[in-house]
Design a protein around this motif. Sequence first.
Motif, PDB file in Angstrom:
ATOM      1  N   PRO A   4      30.218  29.347  45.972  1.00 55.75           N
ATOM      2  CA  PRO A   4      31.135  30.478  45.763  1.00 55.75           C
ATOM      3  C   PRO A   4      31.373  31.284  47.024  1.00 55.75           C
ATOM      4  O   PRO A   4      32.327  32.056  47.100  1.00 55.75           O
ATOM      5  N   THR A   8      37.641  29.161  52.552  1.00 59.23           N
ATOM      6  CA  THR A   8      38.675  28.188  52.204  1.00 59.23           C
ATOM      7  C   THR A   8      38.789  27.108  53.277  1.00 59.23           C
ATOM      8  O   THR A   8      38.967  25.930  52.969  1.00 59.23           O
ATOM      9  N   HIS A  39      41.353  29.736  47.765  1.00 55.65           N
ATOM     10  CA  HIS A  39      41.386  28.496  46.993  1.00 55.65           C
ATOM     11  C   HIS A  39      40.676  28.666  45.659  1.00 55.65           C
ATOM     12  O   HIS A  39      39.879  29.584  45.469  1.00 55.65           O
ATOM     13  N   SER A  40      40.994  27.768  44.757  1.00 56.79           N
ATOM     14  CA  SER A  40      40.346  27.722  43.455  1.00 56.79           C
ATOM     15  C   SER A  40      40.144  26.268  43.078  1.00 56.79           C
ATOM     16  O   SER A  40      41.052  25.444  43.262  1.00 56.79           O
ATOM     17  N   SER A  41      38.959  25.926  42.568  1.00 57.77           N
ATOM     18  CA  SER A  41      38.662  24.548  42.178  1.00 57.77           C
ATOM     19  C   SER A  41      38.185  24.521  40.737  1.00 57.77           C
ATOM     20  O   SER A  41      37.451  25.411  40.293  1.00 57.77           O
ATOM     21  N   SER A  42      38.589  23.489  39.996  1.00 58.62           N
ATOM     22  CA  SER A  42      38.152  23.369  38.613  1.00 58.62           C
ATOM     23  C   SER A  42      37.974  21.903  38.252  1.00 58.62           C
ATOM     24  O   SER A  42      38.681  21.028  38.766  1.00 58.62           O
ATOM     25  N   HIS A  61      42.208  21.189  42.875  1.00 56.04           N
ATOM     26  CA  HIS A  61      42.006  22.206  43.910  1.00 56.04           C
ATOM     27  C   HIS A  61      43.362  22.848  44.233  1.00 56.04           C
ATOM     28  O   HIS A  61      44.313  22.143  44.606  1.00 56.04           O
ATOM     29  N   THR A  62      43.445  24.159  44.112  1.00 57.90           N
ATOM     30  CA  THR A  62      44.691  24.890  44.376  1.00 57.90           C
ATOM     31  C   THR A  62      44.466  25.853  45.527  1.00 57.90           C
ATOM     32  O   THR A  62      43.435  26.534  45.590  1.00 57.90           O
ATOM     33  N   TYR A  63      45.456  25.920  46.433  1.00 56.46           N
ATOM     34  CA  TYR A  63      45.332  26.741  47.641  1.00 56.46           C
ATOM     35  C   TYR A  63      46.492  27.736  47.739  1.00 56.46           C
ATOM     36  O   TYR A  63      47.663  27.361  47.544  1.00 56.46           O
ATOM     37  N   SER A  70      51.954  27.940  47.382  1.00 53.32           N
ATOM     38  CA  SER A  70      50.684  27.312  47.015  1.00 53.32           C
ATOM     39  C   SER A  70      50.849  25.792  47.046  1.00 53.32           C
ATOM     40  O   SER A  70      51.959  25.269  46.946  1.00 53.32           O
ATOM     41  N   SER A  72      48.501  22.070  45.788  1.00 46.05           N
ATOM     42  CA  SER A  72      47.362  21.561  45.031  1.00 46.05           C
ATOM     43  C   SER A  72      46.983  20.175  45.498  1.00 46.05           C
ATOM     44  O   SER A  72      47.842  19.390  45.933  1.00 46.05           O
TER      45      SER A  72
END
Length: 255
Positions: A4, A8, A39-42, A61-63, A70, A72
Motif C-alpha cells: 500500500p 505508482t 494507481h489502483s489494482s484489484s 491495474h488502473t492509472y 487514465s 488500464s
Amino acid sequence: MSDPYETTEAHLDRLLGRALNSFDLPDRLVERLGTALAHSSSLSTTHHSPSAGLWRETHWHTYLLADGGSESLWELAYRQEGDRAVRHEVFASRSDLCLAVARIFGEVPARVARDLASASGSGPTDDVASLGALFATPAPALRHREYTVEQSADHARRVLRRAENVDRPGEGLAERLRSAYAHQITQAFGGRRSLVSGRDAGFSLYEHAFVLLDGTEVSLWEVEHTATPDGRHMCEVYESETTARGAMELRARVR
C-alpha cells in the motif's frame, strides 16, 4: 500482494519488469503510463484446477495520468501443469487477455470475456461477440473451481465457530485460514434421511474451499444434520472429506 506504500512509479516498474511480454505493449501506451500519478489494482478473477495442477489469476491495474486521463493494464498470473513457477503477462485490453487465456489454457475466449465482465462489474461488451467469432468450434473448457473473492477469512472463521464437534480443526488451521482471500462452497452430499433413535434425521455435507495468500488451497468439510437427542440442527466441521463422511455414517448408525 501489493504494497500500500509503493509509489505508482515503483508499481509500474515492477509490473512491467516481471511480465514476459511487456515489450508487446504499444510504445505510446508505455509513454503515457510513465506520467501516471496514482494507481489502483484489484483482483478480477481466480481459477484453480487442483487435479491438473493449474492456477491463474487476472488483475486489473488502473492509472491516473498527469493530463487527467487514465489507462488500464490487464495482468495474467499463472502456473501450468507440472510447473510451480509463476509466470506473468500483461495486456493493454481485456480482449487481448482473453485471447492469452485461450492460448495458454485452451478455453473459449467468449466465456473468459463474460467471466471478466461479470467480475469487473461491467455489462456485456463487444469483446464477447468478437472473441466468440474467432473460435467457430469451441474448445472444451478445463474443469476448475470458481472462487469468490469476498471476505473469505471471515467466512472461514464463521464456519469454524459454529462447529460443535470436539475433534473440529484446531488453532493451527484457523491461523492459516486467516490469510484466505477467496472461497467456494459446494454441496458434496445432501438430502439423505435416516432413522436415528426412532426419529427421521437429515444429513448434508458441504465443502468450503479456500485460497490462501501463498497460493495454496485448504478445504473445510461441514456436516449438517439433525441426528441429535432433541432433533435440533447441528454442524460439525472436519479437515478431510473422508473423516466427515465417516462422522455422518457413525451418526446414522447410532440408535
